[in-house]
Design an enzyme around this catalytic site. Structure first.
Site, PDB file in Angstrom:
ATOM      1  CG  LEU A 151       7.272  92.960 -35.133  1.00 11.21           C
ATOM      2  CD1 LEU A 151       6.487  93.412 -36.365  1.00 11.21           C
ATOM      3  CD2 LEU A 151       6.453  91.970 -34.322  1.00 11.21           C
ATOM      4  CG  ASP A 152      11.403  87.007 -34.968  1.00 10.88           C
ATOM      5  OD1 ASP A 152      11.939  87.533 -33.977  1.00 10.88           O
ATOM      6  OD2 ASP A 152      10.827  85.902 -34.937  1.00 10.88           O
ATOM      7  CB  ALA A 153      14.744  89.884 -39.915  1.00 11.19           C
ATOM      8  CB  THR A 155       7.738  88.525 -37.875  1.00 16.25           C
ATOM      9  OG1 THR A 155       8.150  87.201 -37.537  1.00 16.25           O
ATOM     10  CG2 THR A 155       6.313  88.735 -37.392  1.00 16.25           C
ATOM     11  NE  ARG A 178      10.554  81.972 -36.451  1.00 18.65           N
ATOM     12  CZ  ARG A 178      11.753  82.417 -36.826  1.00 18.65           C
ATOM     13  NH1 ARG A 178      12.165  83.617 -36.426  1.00 18.65           N
ATOM     14  NH2 ARG A 178      12.531  81.671 -37.574  1.00 18.65           N
TER      15      ARG A 178
END
Length: 312
Positions: free
Chosen positions: A143-145, A147, A243
């Site tokens: 997961l993105d930082a 998110t 995104r």
């Protein structure tokens, strides 16, 4: 040869990347981001036929390339500290499912100095699969930082190989909720558009014809005056996929300034990151079989933003 500065590589340019920009060629050859490749060139760590080139120079097959690569990220150490807010949702001998807070990445990467899921779990005494690179042990997806939400990690070697294959073959059901600006048209639909690195080379991703196939299904759960709450079902798992696809249809995630969100909306709602939460994971258990499913509630900042919209 490996030195204190990194790994020195010398080789001819392959035929398959004839005519490409140097930064793109180095990124492909050595598995780096284009931004990192451009930094190596700017720092004098690349020589082409004995001379210092520019990042936009075109490469010719057979030209001699000398590159000093950066050292890989250090493997997690025993001195790492537990990560505040990283909650264990489920754990057995083969897998662990965690609820990731914002500001935490999955594993150590070059340039990241903040907390990671991997180091946090190891510091808490969790034993993870050692398959793959040392700095990514147990990691089967990311997961993105900024998110939040659910991640599953492998503890056994069998679980690692089975889960990696499941994610690759798209048999894992991954559901996200996101708050986007405006109202998508239609309210339920699919974005099927390839994603690759943005041509600017600034670290963003974009819909580009040369990108990898990417499919995002969305459904509107609730519509507000200026925003919509969507459920997202990912068919593929590209970096920044939700995104990028939401921005591509003119509905960026609220708070996602990197992809064009209106800062006045996020400021009014008290959001300092993209409103994006991994709220459900469903997959076949890698060793004992049978479907397992896990759910996660919104963290406080995302709840507050939705409540504000409802009041409006």
């Amino acid at each position: 040869m490996t030195t204190a500065a990194g790994d020195e590589r010398s080789m001819p340019v392959p035929d398959g990347i004839e005519g490409e920009r140097l930064d793109a060629a180095i990124a492909r050859m050595f598995g780096l981001s284009r931004t990192r490749a451009a930094e190596l060139i700017a720092d004098g760590n690349v020589r082409l036929d004995g001379s210092e080139p520019g990042k936009s120079d075109r490469v010719q097959a057979g030209s001699w390339l000398d590159v000093t690569l950066p050292p890989p990220p250090a493997p997690p150490t025993a001195t790492a500290e537990p990560v505040p807010g990283l909650a264990t949702v489920y754990e057995d001998d083969d897998i662990i499912v965690v609820d990731k807070p914002t500001g935490v990445v999955a594993h150590p990467t070059v340039g990241w100095t903040g907390p990671t899921v991997l180091e946090g779990l190891l510091a808490s005494g969790v034993q993870l699969s050692t398959s793959g690179a040392a700095e990514r042990q147990g990691i089967v997806h990311r997961l993105d930082a900024n998110t939040t939400g659910l991640m599953v990690l492998a503890k056994s070697e069998t679980a690692y190989s089975v889960l990696k294959r499941a994610f690759k073959e798209r048999t894992v059901d991954k559901r996200y909720h996101t708050l986007v600006q405006g109202h998508p048209d239609p309210l339920r639909g699919t974005v099927d558009a390839p994603i690759g690195r943005h041509p600017s080379g600034d670290g963003r991703f974009a819909v580009v014809t040369s990108g990898r196939p990417s499919v995002t299904h969305y459904d509107t759960l609730e519509a507000f005056r200026s925003a919509s709450l969507l459920e997202i079902n990912l068919e593929t798992g590209r970096t920044h996929q939700i995104r990028v696809h939401m921005a591509a249809i003119g509905r960026p995630c609220v708070g996602d300034h990197l992809y064009g969100a209106d800062p006045t909306i996020s400021e009014r709602l008290g959001i300092s990151r993209q409103w994006l939460h991994a709220m459900r994971l469903r997959f076949e258990h890698p060793t004992r079989g049978g479907t397992v499913e896990f759910d996660s509630s919104y963290p406080p900042d995302l709840v507050a933003a939705v409540e504000q919209l409802r009041e409006d």
